[in-house]
Scaffold this active site. Sequence first.
Site, PDB file in Angstrom:
ATOM      1  N   TYR A 105      -5.507  17.419-122.325  1.00  0.00           N
ATOM      2  CA  TYR A 105      -4.616  16.659-123.211  1.00  0.00           C
ATOM      3  C   TYR A 105      -3.293  17.395-123.435  1.00  0.00           C
ATOM      4  CZ  TYR A 105      -7.651  12.898-124.986  1.00  0.00           C
ATOM      5  OH  TYR A 105      -8.397  11.758-125.123  1.00  0.00           O
ATOM      6  N   LYS A 143     -18.225  20.389-116.733  1.00  0.00           N
ATOM      7  CA  LYS A 143     -18.299  20.038-115.311  1.00  0.00           C
ATOM      8  C   LYS A 143     -18.150  21.347-114.546  1.00  0.00           C
ATOM      9  CE  LYS A 143     -18.435  17.012-111.927  1.00  0.00           C
ATOM     10  NZ  LYS A 143     -19.623  16.194-111.611  1.00  0.00           N
ATOM     11  N   ASP A 162     -21.150  14.017-116.077  1.00  0.00           N
ATOM     12  CA  ASP A 162     -21.660  12.797-115.423  1.00  0.00           C
ATOM     13  C   ASP A 162     -23.123  12.561-115.802  1.00  0.00           C
ATOM     14  OD1 ASP A 162     -22.215  15.103-113.980  1.00  0.00           O
ATOM     15  OD2 ASP A 162     -21.903  14.199-112.006  1.00  0.00           O
ATOM     16  N   ASP A 203     -13.872  13.062-125.914  1.00  0.00           N
ATOM     17  CA  ASP A 203     -13.309  11.728-126.125  1.00  0.00           C
ATOM     18  C   ASP A 203     -14.229  10.679-125.509  1.00  0.00           C
ATOM     19  OD1 ASP A 203     -11.287   9.852-126.863  1.00  0.00           O
ATOM     20  OD2 ASP A 203     -10.664   9.779-124.766  1.00  0.00           O
ATOM     21  N   ASP A 256     -17.036   7.884-127.610  1.00  0.00           N
ATOM     22  CA  ASP A 256     -16.980   6.424-127.550  1.00  0.00           C
ATOM     23  C   ASP A 256     -18.312   5.863-127.053  1.00  0.00           C
ATOM     24  OD1 ASP A 256     -14.324   6.245-128.393  1.00  0.00           O
ATOM     25  OD2 ASP A 256     -13.835   4.710-126.904  1.00  0.00           O
TER      26      ASP A 256
END
Length: 369
Positions: free
Chosen positions: A141, A188, A220, A244, A248
């Site tokens: 970000y 990751k 993943d 993020d 959600d």
Amino acid sequence: MEKTIAVLAGDGIGPEVTQECCKILNAVAEKYGHQFTYTKGRIGAEAIDLTGSPLPAETIEVCEAANAILLGAVGDPKYDDPSLKIRPEQGLLAIRKILALYANIRPVKSNKAIAHLCPIKLKEGETLDYVIVRELTSGIYFGNKEQLEDGNAASDTCYYNIDEIDRITKIGLNLAEKRNKKLCLIDKANVLETSRLWRKVVNQYEKERTDINFSYLYIDNATMQVILNPYQFDVIITSNMFGDIISDESSVLAGSLGMLPSGSYGEDKALFEPVHGSYPQAAGKNIANPIASILSGAMMLRYFGLEKEADHIESAIDLVLEHGLGTEDLQMEHKIGTSQFGDILSSIILDDLTSLNVEKILQQVGTII
Ligand code: IPM
Ligand code: MN
């Protein structure tokens, strides 16, 4: 207790849900003898429209002078054009960065009363209850961003240093200690160098902290695990971008994005905001779900040390839902508006109600959408 709260209502449904949150904070203040003073600041599209900046200097001053910040939502489709240089979201990112609010805590909890909204079948008798600690002021970000070769290529750099990872890990450990003693790092690390640095830091703690159960998941796989077996989680720590995404996704399990609160903490400041966005299609219609904002207000009260007051808000929300009352998105038996939800909640708190006469309430609040 006396506190000053900076209110940045923002865009879309932000002002409506924030208004209900303040209504509830006022009810708590009256009931328990506190004094909350609200100061206002502009952020996002409303700030661009008025001042040309998504985060005017005045707003930063208001936030710096306050004990905590309550934020509504930021974003407006009229600024969606990717060629625009100034966007509402920049205001949100900037306030997080300027106030150094590096730890974003997003609790995920299921509520029996809205289990019908969850697209996957939750296990009978089990409640979903975990916390996501999302790093909020670094990572992809905030790394260097570039438009290259006449606009035909672009790059975003993902950067982390050890201190940024360390402070998130410590917060995760503190939470895990008070909860079920499980800490899961989502990354990751099979591909990203920054993820390998996260692992290195967390591995170090794993050696010392034999009281905590550590686990590691690639993002993943983690998105799949959230659907397959969300009960395995207790405290999740993760980078800005993965946090993020996973938050959600988690909100869907909790029933609705309209249910999830969040708190963003720095060394000496904290900001509270619903996880949901500005939902412009619902703005001004009195249909938005104010629960995420009100629960964010409850998190703010805990930050002030007002535990009993926060508990009161949470149990009042449970009571309303148990009686089949809720905004449209919750698809309950009795559909009520945003402000009606706040009114009912407020009277539960002020009158110490432990049960509700639904018929009477519906007559009183009148509007049924
Ligand atoms: C969130 C939001 C923001 C983010 C956007 C609006 C910039 O999605 O708080 O989760 O990506 O952090
Ligand atoms: Mn998000």
